[in-house]
Design a protein around this motif. Sequence first.
Motif, PDB file in Angstrom:
ATOM      1  N   UNK A   1     -30.153  40.406 -18.963  1.00 59.03           N
ATOM      2  CA  UNK A   1     -29.005  41.475 -19.357  1.00 59.03           C
ATOM      3  C   UNK A   1     -28.451  41.439 -21.345  1.00 59.03           C
ATOM      4  N   UNK A   2     -28.131  39.550 -20.601  1.00 55.39           N
ATOM      5  CA  UNK A   2     -27.660  39.034 -22.010  1.00 55.39           C
ATOM      6  C   UNK A   2     -27.962  37.438 -22.464  1.00 55.39           C
ATOM      7  N   UNK A   3     -28.579  36.982 -23.310  1.00 57.12           N
ATOM      8  CA  UNK A   3     -28.850  35.788 -23.279  1.00 57.12           C
ATOM      9  C   UNK A   3     -27.439  35.442 -24.398  1.00 57.12           C
ATOM     10  N   UNK A   4     -27.262  33.685 -23.303  1.00 54.52           N
ATOM     11  CA  UNK A   4     -25.874  33.361 -25.161  1.00 54.52           C
ATOM     12  C   UNK A   4     -26.727  32.179 -24.981  1.00 54.52           C
ATOM     13  N   UNK A   5     -28.042  31.346 -24.079  1.00 54.14           N
ATOM     14  CA  UNK A   5     -28.034  30.268 -24.438  1.00 54.14           C
ATOM     15  C   UNK A   5     -29.214  29.583 -23.601  1.00 54.14           C
ATOM     16  N   UNK A   6     -29.971  29.327 -24.282  1.00 50.64           N
ATOM     17  CA  UNK A   6     -31.132  28.679 -23.828  1.00 50.64           C
ATOM     18  C   UNK A   6     -31.374  27.546 -24.195  1.00 50.64           C
ATOM     19  N   UNK A   7     -31.523  26.770 -22.829  1.00 53.01           N
ATOM     20  CA  UNK A   7     -32.253  25.201 -23.185  1.00 53.01           C
ATOM     21  C   UNK A   7     -33.615  24.827 -22.533  1.00 53.01           C
ATOM     22  N   UNK A   8     -34.458  23.769 -23.148  1.00 52.70           N
ATOM     23  CA  UNK A   8     -35.480  24.066 -23.132  1.00 52.70           C
ATOM     24  C   UNK A   8     -35.827  22.592 -22.682  1.00 52.70           C
ATOM     25  N   UNK A   9     -35.547  21.926 -21.549  1.00 53.48           N
ATOM     26  CA  UNK A   9     -36.289  20.251 -20.644  1.00 53.48           C
ATOM     27  C   UNK A   9     -37.338  20.060 -21.181  1.00 53.48           C
ATOM     28  N   UNK A  10     -37.377  18.977 -21.993  1.00 52.85           N
ATOM     29  CA  UNK A  10     -38.605  18.255 -21.844  1.00 52.85           C
ATOM     30  C   UNK A  10     -39.494  18.656 -22.781  1.00 52.85           C
ATOM     31  N   UNK A  11     -39.667  19.559 -24.020  1.00 51.05           N
ATOM     32  CA  UNK A  11     -39.890  20.242 -25.285  1.00 51.05           C
ATOM     33  C   UNK A  11     -40.842  19.687 -25.746  1.00 51.05           C
ATOM     34  N   UNK A  12     -41.188  18.679 -25.137  1.00 56.88           N
ATOM     35  CA  UNK A  12     -42.551  18.626 -25.878  1.00 56.88           C
ATOM     36  C   UNK A  12     -43.747  18.507 -24.721  1.00 56.88           C
ATOM     37  N   UNK A  13     -43.215  18.931 -23.546  1.00 61.70           N
ATOM     38  CA  UNK A  13     -44.326  19.296 -22.620  1.00 61.70           C
ATOM     39  C   UNK A  13     -45.213  20.205 -22.639  1.00 61.70           C
ATOM     40  N   UNK A  14     -46.410  19.735 -22.673  1.00 62.94           N
ATOM     41  CA  UNK A  14     -47.930  20.786 -23.024  1.00 62.94           C
ATOM     42  C   UNK A  14     -47.533  22.143 -21.741  1.00 62.94           C
ATOM     43  N   UNK A  15     -47.208  21.789 -20.371  1.00 61.62           N
ATOM     44  CA  UNK A  15     -47.398  22.907 -19.457  1.00 61.62           C
ATOM     45  C   UNK A  15     -46.309  23.957 -20.012  1.00 61.62           C
ATOM     46  N   UNK A  16     -45.548  24.261 -21.465  1.00 64.89           N
ATOM     47  CA  UNK A  16     -45.335  25.218 -21.790  1.00 64.89           C
ATOM     48  C   UNK A  16     -46.148  26.056 -21.982  1.00 64.89           C
ATOM     49  N   UNK A  17     -47.345  25.571 -22.808  1.00 62.37           N
ATOM     50  CA  UNK A  17     -47.964  26.272 -23.473  1.00 62.37           C
ATOM     51  C   UNK A  17     -49.126  27.369 -22.288  1.00 62.37           C
ATOM     52  N   UNK A  18     -49.345  28.442 -21.671  1.00 58.14           N
ATOM     53  CA  UNK A  18     -49.925  28.925 -21.108  1.00 58.14           C
ATOM     54  C   UNK A  18     -51.531  28.347 -21.825  1.00 58.14           C
ATOM     55  N   UNK A  19     -52.174  27.807 -21.391  1.00 59.38           N
ATOM     56  CA  UNK A  19     -53.566  27.245 -21.209  1.00 59.38           C
ATOM     57  C   UNK A  19     -54.997  28.575 -21.483  1.00 59.38           C
ATOM     58  N   UNK A  20     -54.109  28.414 -19.783  1.00 59.08           N
ATOM     59  CA  UNK A  20     -55.607  28.834 -18.936  1.00 59.08           C
ATOM     60  C   UNK A  20     -56.508  30.425 -19.107  1.00 59.08           C
ATOM     61  N   UNK A  21     -56.022  31.648 -19.577  1.00 57.48           N
ATOM     62  CA  UNK A  21     -55.810  32.917 -19.821  1.00 57.48           C
ATOM     63  C   UNK A  21     -54.974  33.461 -20.948  1.00 57.48           C
ATOM     64  N   UNK A  22     -55.196  34.531 -21.501  1.00 54.32           N
ATOM     65  CA  UNK A  22     -54.462  35.201 -22.149  1.00 54.32           C
ATOM     66  C   UNK A  22     -53.360  36.271 -21.463  1.00 54.32           C
ATOM     67  N   UNK A  23     -52.162  36.135 -22.249  1.00 51.99           N
ATOM     68  CA  UNK A  23     -51.231  35.168 -23.532  1.00 51.99           C
ATOM     69  C   UNK A  23     -50.960  34.025 -23.283  1.00 51.99           C
ATOM     70  N   UNK A  24     -52.148  33.296 -24.910  1.00 51.69           N
ATOM     71  CA  UNK A  24     -52.094  31.483 -24.301  1.00 51.69           C
ATOM     72  C   UNK A  24     -50.553  31.612 -25.864  1.00 51.69           C
ATOM     73  N   UNK A  25     -49.316  31.705 -24.688  1.00 51.35           N
ATOM     74  CA  UNK A  25     -47.705  32.145 -24.811  1.00 51.35           C
ATOM     75  C   UNK A  25     -47.686  30.402 -25.465  1.00 51.35           C
ATOM     76  N   UNK A  26     -46.468  30.370 -26.103  1.00 60.95           N
ATOM     77  CA  UNK A  26     -45.653  28.745 -25.937  1.00 60.95           C
ATOM     78  C   UNK A  26     -44.782  29.611 -25.412  1.00 60.95           C
TER      79      UNK A  26
END
Length: 854
Positions: free
Chosen positions: A432-457
Motif C-alpha cells: 500500500x505504501x513502502x517506506x523502506x526496502x532492505x536488501x540483505x546479502x545484496x550480492x546474491x545472484x539468486x535475486x536474479x530470475x535466471x530460469x525463465x522470463x521475466x529475467x528480472x533482478x
Amino acid sequence: MKHAYNIKSKLERIGYTSLGVLNMFMSVACLKATFAFMTPHFIQVIVPLALRGVFTYAVSEELLEEIIPGKRVVVPFGPKRLISAIVYKLEVQPVKGAKIRNVSYVLDNEPIITDDQFRFWEWLANYYMCGLGSIMIAAMPDAMRLSSQTLVVLSESNVDVELLTSLDKSILANLSTKGGTPVVNLEKIGNKASIQRSLDHLLRLGLVEVEESVVEQIKPKTQTFVVLEDTLKDEVKLSELLDMLVKAPKQLEVVMRYLEISGFFRANLQPVERNKLLNLSNSNASILNALLKKEVFYLHEELAYDPSLTGMDEGYQLSGKQKECADSILKAWNTNSTVLLHGVTGSGKTLVYADIMKRVRSTTGQVLFLVPEIALTTQLVERLKRMLNEEVLVYHSRFSNKERLTMWMQLRSSTPPRIIIGARSSVFLPFQKLDLVIVDEEHEVSYKQAESAPFYNAKDSAIWLAHHFGAKVLLGSATPTVQSYYLAKQGKFGLVELNERFGQLKMPKIELSDLRKALADKKMKGDFTPETMAQIQQTLNNKKQVIVFQNRRGYAPYQICQSCGWSAECNNCDVNLTYHKFFEKLLCHYCGYSLKQPKHCPQCGSAKLVVKGYGTEKIEDDLEILFPDARIARMDLDTTRKKMALENIITAFQEGSHDILVGTQMVTKGLDFENVAMVVVMTADALWSRPDFRAFERAFQLLTQVAGRAGRKTAQGKVLIQAYNLEHTVLDFVMRNDYKAMFETQIMERREFDYPPFSRMIRVQLGHPDAKLTKEASIFLGNKLRSFFGERLLGPEEPPIARIRNRYLRQMFIKLEISLSSQKSRDAIWSCVDDLEGHIDFRKVRLHIDVDPI
Ligand code: ADP
Ligand code: ZN
Ligand code: ZN
C-alpha cells in the motif's frame, strides 16, 4: 446439423469476493457470436500467457459499471477456452478490422491489482523486455490465475441401453452425479480420441451436456469467529438470557465460556475463534447452531493469515559501532535514497537492520526486507522477529497456493502487515505504501530470475519500487557487488562501512593447502590433504563443528570407461551426467534426465568404469570412513528438496546433532552457527575458472562468505582452502580480507574492457531442436542487430553449454554505453525481433532476451 446440442457454459461467480453464486449460461452460438459490433466500450486486458501484447475486448452495457482496472474478468480466448484476465485500460480504441469479443464476466468486486502494481509491471515489461502477460504470471499467486475446464454433466434422458457402447457405459458410470466431471478425468478410461467419439455419441443421445467452466479451486484461508449479538451487551438482557438457558445447560456452558474467553467482564471484548470456543466448552456444532438460531451469537469470517508472530524482544543492545553505523545510515539517507552497508561477516548487520526498522516505525508505511532464499534464512527471520517484536509477514514461493493467496489478500485488506520479509518474488506483492526496502546479502545472484522470463533482478526492481513510493533503500553485504560499490564510490549510493566483528572478534584465520603437492607426494586421504585431515581432527577433538564446502552436488561429475574413454553424457543436453551413488543413477543437472548406473561400459563392454572428480555426496562418504566417530550431515539440492528439509538440517546442526556439515554453496549463505570453528573449501580453483568476467568477483564473494561462517560467536575461526593454484590473486585478497583491493583490480579490468558498470549488457538467446535452424536464425538476427548496433554486438556464438533440453542454443550480447538512450536501443531490438518473428522459417525459434544478465 451434426452437433445440434447445446453447450452450456456455466461461469460461477467465485472467490473470496463472492457474495453469492451467480450462474450464467451461454450457448456455443453465443460464445461465438461475441463479436459485439454494436458495443461502444472497449477495454484492454492482460492475459496470463507469455505473449507480448495486451488484448482488446468489448464490454456490454450491463457489465460496464463493474469494470475497473485491476479486477479480473473472464474472457473467451482461442476457439473455446475461457481465461481469466486483468482489466488493464478502459476506453481504448479497437484496432480496425480486428474481431473483438465480449468480456464474459467480471470476477472480482474490488481490484486485486493496484495502480502502483500496474506502474511497476509496465516498468518491468519495458526494462526487462518482456510481455505484461509474463509479468502477470510471475507476479500473481497461481491461485488467482484461472482458466476454464471442460466439464461433462449428466442429464436426464431415456435412451435404449442397446444403443450404448461399452465405453459409453463406462463413461456414464464415471460421471459424478453432482456437478460436472472434468473431461481430463475421463481420459484415464480410454484413449483421448475414443473418449471424444463416445462423448459425441452421448451428447447426441442427450445423455450428457458439456460446459466450459472457470472455477476458483483455491480460496484464501479464513477463520470463523463467534460474536455476541449487540443487544446482549446490555446486562439486563444478558442475565435474562442466562436465566432462560438454565434449562439448556450445554448451551449455557458455551455462553459462559464465551463470556470468559472474550473478556466480557473486563470490558475489552476479544474475538473468539469458533473452534476454540467449541473445544473449551466441550460442545459441538449443533449446540452452537442452536445459539445462532436464538440470535445469541452470529458468525464472522476473516482472512486467516498466520501472522507468524514474534517472540520476546530479547533486549539486544547495539554495540557502540553498530549504533554509530545505524546513525550513519539514517544520516546518509538525507543525501541519497539508496545506501550501501558494507559490513564484514559477523559484524551484526542483522541488528543494524532491526534497529533501522524500529526507527522508521513511527510512520504508516511498510517495510520490505528482501532475502536471497527464505529457506536458508529461517535463522535470520526468527532472529529479526524476536528483535522487532512485531507481526511479520513472511512470503516466498515455497508456500502453498492457498497460503500465498491468503497473504496477498491480507496485504490488500485495510489492516495490512507492516513488515514483509520475502524472497525474490515478494517484490510483486500489493504494497500500500513502502517506506523502506532492505536488501540483505545484496550480492546474491539468486535475486536474479535466471530460469525463465521475466529475467528480472529483484534488487534492482526493489530499488525502482522504493523510488516509486518515495521510500529509502538499504543494501547490505559483506561482499557487495562491484557494481554497487562502484555506484557508492561515485556518490550515487550512500556508503556506510562496519568493518569489525561484533565483540571485537578477530576475522577467521585463513590458510591454504596445496592439492598439487599432496597429490604428487601421494599423501591425499580421499580428497583431503594431510593438513586438512589433521585440522578437522583437532577441531573435532575440541568438540567444535566443521563446515565442508564443495561447489558440486552428487557423487562424481564424471564416469569414464578406462578402456575406451566413454563417458556418460545427457541425451538432451551437452553435459556430462553426474553420478549419484545413493540413487544408483547418472543424472543430468540441467534437464533431470537420468540413466541407471551401468555395470559395464555401454560402448565397449569393459567393466573398468571409474568415477572422476567429487561432489558433496562422495565427500560425505569419504568423511564417514575417515572420521568414523563424527556425525555428518549433508546440505545440497538432493537432501533439501522436501519442504522443511533444509530447515531441519539447519536446526539439527545448530543444536549440535552433527559434527560436520558438508554442502554446496547453500552453506555459504548468511548462516549463523555458534559452534563452527572451522571451514574447509575442497577445491577453490573451480570457483574462478569460469568463462565469465565476474568469475573473480564471485570467487572472492563465495570464499569470503564461506569463511565468514567460522568463529562467529566466541573464538577466532579457522579456514582451510585447498587449491591447485595457490598463487591466484583472489586467494591473496580473501586471506587478507581485502575487499577494497579486490574491488580496485576488478573495476580497472571492467573499465578497460567496457564491462558493467561501464556498460549495460543485453543477452539474446535463441533455441530450437534443429541445430542448423538455430544457427541460421541467430545469423539472421545477428545481422539485423549489427546493422543497428555495429561493434556493440558480440556474437552470435554457441554458449558454453550448447544444448539444453534438446534445444540447440546460440547467443549474442549487446554491450551498450551507459550514455546511450536505453529506450532507443530497446526499440531497435524489438524491431529486429519483429523481423525474426515475421520470417516464416524462424517462427518456432524460441527467443530469450535477458537484460543485465548475471
Ligand atoms: P552478519 O549478518 O553481519 O554476518 P550477524 O547479524 O549474523 O552478522 O551477527 C553475528 C553474530 O554476532 C550473531 O550470532 C549475533 O547474534 C551476534 N551479535 C552481533 N551483534 C550483537 C549484539 N549487539 N549483541 C549480541 N549479539 C550480537
Ligand atoms: Zn568402454
Ligand atoms: Zn540434460
